[in-house]
Design a protein around this motif. Sequence first.
Motif, PDB file in Angstrom:
ATOM      1  N   TYR A 128       0.847  -1.185   0.000  1.00 22.68           N
ATOM      2  CA  TYR A 128       0.000   0.000   0.000  1.00 22.68           C
ATOM      3  C   TYR A 128       0.884   1.238   0.000  1.00 22.68           C
ATOM      4  O   TYR A 128       1.753   1.387   0.849  1.00 22.68           O
ATOM      5  N   ILE A 129       0.715   2.107  -0.991  1.00 23.76           N
ATOM      6  CA  ILE A 129       1.579   3.284  -1.084  1.00 23.76           C
ATOM      7  C   ILE A 129       0.925   4.501  -0.445  1.00 23.76           C
ATOM      8  O   ILE A 129       1.557   5.241   0.280  1.00 23.76           O
ATOM      9  N   GLY A 130      -0.360   4.683  -0.727  1.00 20.05           N
ATOM     10  CA  GLY A 130      -1.098   5.741  -0.050  1.00 20.05           C
ATOM     11  C   GLY A 130      -0.949   7.109  -0.663  1.00 20.05           C
ATOM     12  O   GLY A 130      -0.689   7.254  -1.855  1.00 20.05           O
ATOM     13  N   THR A 131      -1.076   8.105   0.181  1.00 24.94           N
ATOM     14  CA  THR A 131      -1.250   9.479  -0.298  1.00 24.94           C
ATOM     15  C   THR A 131      -0.034  10.027  -1.026  1.00 24.94           C
ATOM     16  O   THR A 131      -0.159  10.979  -1.782  1.00 24.94           O
ATOM     17  N   GLY A 132       1.154   9.430  -0.806  1.00 19.96           N
ATOM     18  CA  GLY A 132       2.358   9.925  -1.458  1.00 19.96           C
ATOM     19  C   GLY A 132       2.255   9.961  -2.966  1.00 19.96           C
ATOM     20  O   GLY A 132       2.945  10.726  -3.623  1.00 19.96           O
ATOM     21  N   ILE A 133       1.381   9.109  -3.493  1.00 19.22           N
ATOM     22  CA  ILE A 133       1.310   8.986  -4.943  1.00 19.22           C
ATOM     23  C   ILE A 133      -0.071   9.353  -5.473  1.00 19.22           C
ATOM     24  O   ILE A 133      -0.269   9.599  -6.652  1.00 19.22           O
ATOM     25  N   LEU A 138      -4.409   2.969  -8.203  1.00 17.35           N
ATOM     26  CA  LEU A 138      -4.776   1.977  -7.194  1.00 17.35           C
ATOM     27  C   LEU A 138      -4.180   2.309  -5.827  1.00 17.35           C
ATOM     28  O   LEU A 138      -4.467   1.621  -4.858  1.00 17.35           O
ATOM     29  N   THR A 139      -3.338   3.344  -5.753  1.00 18.79           N
ATOM     30  CA  THR A 139      -2.582   3.721  -4.545  1.00 18.79           C
ATOM     31  C   THR A 139      -1.901   2.510  -3.911  1.00 18.79           C
ATOM     32  O   THR A 139      -1.737   2.449  -2.712  1.00 18.79           O
ATOM     33  N   ALA A 140      -1.531   1.554  -4.744  1.00 13.09           N
ATOM     34  CA  ALA A 140      -0.854   0.369  -4.222  1.00 13.09           C
ATOM     35  C   ALA A 140      -0.049  -0.280  -5.335  1.00 13.09           C
ATOM     36  O   ALA A 140      -0.367  -0.121  -6.503  1.00 13.09           O
ATOM     37  N   ALA A 141       1.033  -0.977  -4.951  1.00 13.38           N
ATOM     38  CA  ALA A 141       1.814  -1.746  -5.910  1.00 13.38           C
ATOM     39  C   ALA A 141       1.476  -3.212  -5.727  1.00 13.38           C
ATOM     40  O   ALA A 141       1.697  -3.772  -4.672  1.00 13.38           O
ATOM     41  N   ASP A 142       0.913  -3.808  -6.768  1.00 12.58           N
ATOM     42  CA  ASP A 142       0.426  -5.177  -6.697  1.00 12.58           C
ATOM     43  C   ASP A 142       1.371  -6.063  -7.501  1.00 12.58           C
ATOM     44  O   ASP A 142       1.556  -5.844  -8.688  1.00 12.58           O
ATOM     45  N   ALA A 153      -8.545 -10.181   5.061  1.00  7.73           N
ATOM     46  CA  ALA A 153      -7.755  -9.393   6.016  1.00  7.73           C
ATOM     47  C   ALA A 153      -6.267  -9.367   5.662  1.00  7.73           C
ATOM     48  O   ALA A 153      -5.416  -9.658   6.492  1.00  7.73           O
ATOM     49  N   ILE A 154      -5.939  -9.026   4.396  1.00  8.85           N
ATOM     50  CA  ILE A 154      -4.528  -8.838   4.048  1.00  8.85           C
ATOM     51  C   ILE A 154      -4.032  -7.535   4.681  1.00  8.85           C
ATOM     52  O   ILE A 154      -4.827  -6.675   5.062  1.00  8.85           O
ATOM     53  N   THR A 155      -2.725  -7.400   4.804  1.00  6.58           N
ATOM     54  CA  THR A 155      -2.134  -6.274   5.527  1.00  6.58           C
ATOM     55  C   THR A 155      -2.681  -4.927   5.074  1.00  6.58           C
ATOM     56  O   THR A 155      -3.087  -4.089   5.880  1.00  6.58           O
ATOM     57  N   ALA A 156      -2.673  -4.708   3.746  1.00  2.41           N
ATOM     58  CA  ALA A 156      -3.096  -3.413   3.218  1.00  2.41           C
ATOM     59  C   ALA A 156      -4.559  -3.128   3.557  1.00  2.41           C
ATOM     60  O   ALA A 156      -4.941  -1.987   3.819  1.00  2.41           O
ATOM     61  N   ALA A 157      -5.390  -4.176   3.576  1.00  4.30           N
ATOM     62  CA  ALA A 157      -6.816  -3.987   3.845  1.00  4.30           C
ATOM     63  C   ALA A 157      -7.059  -3.654   5.312  1.00  4.30           C
ATOM     64  O   ALA A 157      -7.885  -2.803   5.638  1.00  4.30           O
ATOM     65  N   VAL A 158      -6.342  -4.320   6.206  1.00  2.00           N
ATOM     66  CA  VAL A 158      -6.504  -4.044   7.642  1.00  2.00           C
ATOM     67  C   VAL A 158      -6.124  -2.583   7.921  1.00  2.00           C
ATOM     68  O   VAL A 158      -6.787  -1.882   8.686  1.00  2.00           O
ATOM     69  N   GLU A 159      -5.062  -2.139   7.239  1.00  2.94           N
ATOM     70  CA  GLU A 159      -4.640  -0.740   7.350  1.00  2.94           C
ATOM     71  C   GLU A 159      -5.780   0.198   6.944  1.00  2.94           C
ATOM     72  O   GLU A 159      -6.047   1.201   7.603  1.00  2.94           O
ATOM     73  N   MET A 160      -6.491  -0.159   5.875  1.00  4.43           N
ATOM     74  CA  MET A 160      -7.594   0.680   5.394  1.00  4.43           C
ATOM     75  C   MET A 160      -8.787   0.642   6.343  1.00  4.43           C
ATOM     76  O   MET A 160      -9.509   1.618   6.467  1.00  4.43           O
ATOM     77  N   VAL A 161      -9.019  -0.485   6.985  1.00  5.52           N
ATOM     78  CA  VAL A 161     -10.092  -0.571   7.975  1.00  5.52           C
ATOM     79  C   VAL A 161      -9.771   0.391   9.117  1.00  5.52           C
ATOM     80  O   VAL A 161     -10.630   1.130   9.599  1.00  5.52           O
ATOM     81  N   ARG A 162      -8.512   0.407   9.513  1.00  9.78           N
ATOM     82  CA  ARG A 162      -8.077   1.283  10.595  1.00  9.78           C
ATOM     83  C   ARG A 162      -8.336   2.744  10.235  1.00  9.78           C
ATOM     84  O   ARG A 162      -8.755   3.536  11.069  1.00  9.78           O
ATOM     85  N   LYS A 163      -8.104   3.086   8.974  1.00 11.67           N
ATOM     86  CA  LYS A 163      -8.297   4.465   8.524  1.00 11.67           C
ATOM     87  C   LYS A 163      -9.747   4.793   8.206  1.00 11.67           C
ATOM     88  O   LYS A 163     -10.080   5.930   7.895  1.00 11.67           O
ATOM     89  N   GLY A 164     -10.596   3.751   8.235  1.00 14.42           N
ATOM     90  CA  GLY A 164     -12.009   3.981   7.981  1.00 14.42           C
ATOM     91  C   GLY A 164     -12.375   4.017   6.510  1.00 14.42           C
ATOM     92  O   GLY A 164     -13.495   4.368   6.149  1.00 14.42           O
ATOM     93  N   ASP A 195      -9.952  -9.031  -0.618  1.00  9.41           N
ATOM     94  CA  ASP A 195      -9.430  -7.716  -0.272  1.00  9.41           C
ATOM     95  C   ASP A 195      -8.770  -7.002  -1.440  1.00  9.41           C
ATOM     96  O   ASP A 195      -8.831  -5.775  -1.543  1.00  9.41           O
ATOM     97  N   SER A 196      -8.115  -7.750  -2.335  1.00  4.78           N
ATOM     98  CA  SER A 196      -7.505  -7.106  -3.490  1.00  4.78           C
ATOM     99  C   SER A 196      -8.565  -6.320  -4.248  1.00  4.78           C
ATOM    100  O   SER A 196      -8.358  -5.168  -4.629  1.00  4.78           O
ATOM    101  N   MET A 197      -9.716  -6.948  -4.448  1.00  4.15           N
ATOM    102  CA  MET A 197     -10.789  -6.276  -5.175  1.00  4.15           C
ATOM    103  C   MET A 197     -11.357  -5.120  -4.358  1.00  4.15           C
ATOM    104  O   MET A 197     -11.722  -4.086  -4.913  1.00  4.15           O
ATOM    105  N   ALA A 198     -11.401  -5.277  -3.039  1.00  2.94           N
ATOM    106  CA  ALA A 198     -11.887  -4.192  -2.186  1.00  2.94           C
ATOM    107  C   ALA A 198     -10.950  -2.983  -2.290  1.00  2.94           C
ATOM    108  O   ALA A 198     -11.395  -1.836  -2.344  1.00  2.94           O
ATOM    109  N   LEU A 199      -9.642  -3.240  -2.349  1.00  2.00           N
ATOM    110  CA  LEU A 199      -8.671  -2.159  -2.513  1.00  2.00           C
ATOM    111  C   LEU A 199      -8.905  -1.429  -3.838  1.00  2.00           C
ATOM    112  O   LEU A 199      -8.873  -0.199  -3.906  1.00  2.00           O
ATOM    113  N   GLY A 200      -9.146  -2.204  -4.889  1.00  4.19           N
ATOM    114  CA  GLY A 200      -9.438  -1.624  -6.198  1.00  4.19           C
ATOM    115  C   GLY A 200     -10.715  -0.798  -6.159  1.00  4.19           C
ATOM    116  O   GLY A 200     -10.794   0.277  -6.764  1.00  4.19           O
TER     117      GLY A 200
END
Lengths: 313, 321
Positions: free
Chosen positions: A146-151, A232-236, B263-274, B237-242
Motif C-alpha cells: 500500500y503506497i497511499g497518499t504519497g502517490i 490503485l494507490t498500491a503496488a500489486d 484481512a490482508i495487511t493493506a486492507a486491515v490498514e484501510m479498515v483502521r483508517k475507515g 481484499d484485493s478487489m476491495a482495494l481496487g
Amino acid sequence: MYGRYLLRSLVDYIGLAAVLALLIAAFGFATDYFFTWTTFRTIANQIPDAVILATGMTFVLIIAGIDLSVGSVLALGGAVLGLALVRWQAPLPVAILACVGVGILCGAVNGFFVVRWQLPAFIVTLGMLEAARGGAYLVTGSKTQYIGTGIEWINRGNFMGLSLPFLCAMLVVLAGQFLLSYTTAGRSMYAIGGNEEAARLSGIAVGRVKLLVYMICGGLASLAAVIHCARLTAADPNAGIGYELQAIAAVVIGGTSLMGGRGKVINTLFGVIIIAVLESGLVQIGAQEPLKRLVTGGIIVAAVIIDYYRRKI
Amino acid sequence: MKKIFVTYVLMITVLLVSACGKQDNGAVQPETKAPEKPRIALVMKSLANEFFLTMEEGAKAHQAAHAERYELFADGIKDELDVNRQIQLVEQMLSRRVNAIVIAPADSKALVQVCQRAMEAGVVVINIDNKFDADVLAERGIHIPFVGPDNRKGARMAGEYLAKKLQPGDPVAIIEGVPSAYNGIQRLQGFREAMDAAGMNIVASQVGDWEMAKANQVVSALITEQPGLKALLCANDSMALGAVAALRSAGKLGQIHVIGFDAITAAVEMVRKGELLATVAQYADQLAVYGIEAALHLIETGAAPEDKETPVELVSAETVK
C-alpha cells in the motif's frame, strides 16, 4: 500524392471513429447513465496506462517484433516504485526515475538479446515475462504494497476535469506519432518492419533502431506502472497479468499489422478507447462475465475484418 | 562480455549447488537420527499470492517450533490455475515417500484422482483452503477430510455487519471472484443471504477476477450507472482495494461502504483508517497449521478422518488493533 495520403488517413480515422460512435450510441441507448460526462471522465481516467502500454507495443509491432513482457515489466516497475516510496522514503521524482529506469533496462535486455543473437522476439520477451514477474515478487515479497497518499495526488491533479495521467498519455501518443511520422528513426522503423534485409542494405542501423524500440517499449511499460499505481494507490505484484495481450488487441484494432511495416499510434489510441468503452458499457448494461468475453472477442475480430476491407479502398 | 557471462554461470551453479545442499540437510540428516518421524508434504496454490505465502510461513514457523514431531516439505505452483503442475507436485511428494499430504487444491475436481492414488498408497491426505467437490468424491467412493474456514459464514458475518449501517431497500452491489472458484461461490452465497435477510436491494453482481485493477475498472463503471449505490461487497481484499481506489477517484469515498475478505495487511490498514468498513480474517497463517495438526493426529492415533471447521472473524473499526 500528399492529398491521397491525407485521404487515406482520413478514411482510417473515420472507420475507427465510426465503430466508436456506434458503440457509444448503442450503450447510450441501452443504459440510463452511459451517455453522461461522468462515464467519459471515468473512461478517460481508466485508460492512460493502457494507452501508454499500447503506444510502446505499436512501435514493436511496426518493426515486426513483439513484446510479451510489458505486463510483467509494469508489475516490476510498480514494485520498484512502491519499494522506493515506502521502504526507502525516497522523494517521488526519484522513485519515478528508478521505476522508469528499471523498465528501460528490461527493454534494453530484450533488445540486446534480439539483436545480438538474432533470437525471435517472441521467445526473448516470453523469457522476460517470467523473469520480470519473478523480480516483481522478489521486490514486493509477494505482498501488495500500500503506497497511499504519497502517490495519490498524481491521479487527483486535473485540468478541465481531465486527470494528469490522461494528459500524460495524450502527450505520449502525440510524441509517439511525431517520432513515427517526422523523424529518421520513425521512418527506419517502418522500413525495418517492411523488409529488414532491404533496410539493412539501404544503410539503416537496424540493430540500433530495434534496441531503441524495445527500450522505448520497456520504458513506456514502467511509465504506465506509475499511473497504474497512482490509480490503485498500491503496488500489486500480480498487476498487469494479461496486459500484453490487451495491448496487442488494442494495437491490432487500430489497424497496425502484426506483420510489421504499417501502423499509427493515433489509431492505437482509438483501439484502446474502443476496448475501454466496450468494457465500461458492458458493466453498465449489467452483462454477465461469459457474455462480456464473447462480445469483446467478437469485436476484436470484427475490427480486424473491417480493417481488411478499409485497406482496399 | 564473455567474462560477465562466465561469472553468471558460476553464480548460478553455486546457487543451485547450495540449494541442493540445503535440501539434503533438511531431509536426510534428521532421518538418520529419528527414522520414525512423520514426513508431511504441504502442497500449496500460488506462492505469488500473499494469502498462500502467509499460510506457508505459518506452517514453517510451526514446524520450526515442533521440529521433533515432524518434517515438512512445502511447495507450491506459480499461479493458481496451473492444475497440471500441481498434480506433478503431488506425484513428486509421493516419490519422496511422505506420510501425509496437506493440499490446497488448485482445482476442486482435477486433483481428486491423484489424491486418491496417494491414499491407496497409504498416505494420509488432508484438504485445506479449497474444498474438493463433494460429487466427485462420492462418485469415487472416497472421503478426504476438509480442514478449513466456512467462507459462506464469514461472508454472511460481514454482510450482517454491513446491513446494520444501511436502511432496508438500499441498493448494493457484489464484486465476485473468479466464477469457477469454490470459495468465491461460497462468499457470494454468504453475501446474498445476508443482504436478502436484511431486505437490501442487490442491483448488480459483477466478476472482478480476484484482481485489484479489474475490480477498479468494474466499480468505476458501476457507480456511474448506479448513482444511488450504498455499498460494495467484494469477495476478496484485493478487489476491495481496487474498489476503494475507484471511489476515491470518483470523489465518493465515505459515501459508499466497502467490505472485503481475507484481512490482508493493506486492507486491515484501510479498515483502521475507515476507508474500508470491514474485512474477514480466516487466520491464513494458521490454515496450513490446522491441516498439519489434523494430519499428525491421524497418523498418531489412526482415528477416522473428519472434517474440521476453523475460525473466521470479522475485522472492523471496533475490533481492529
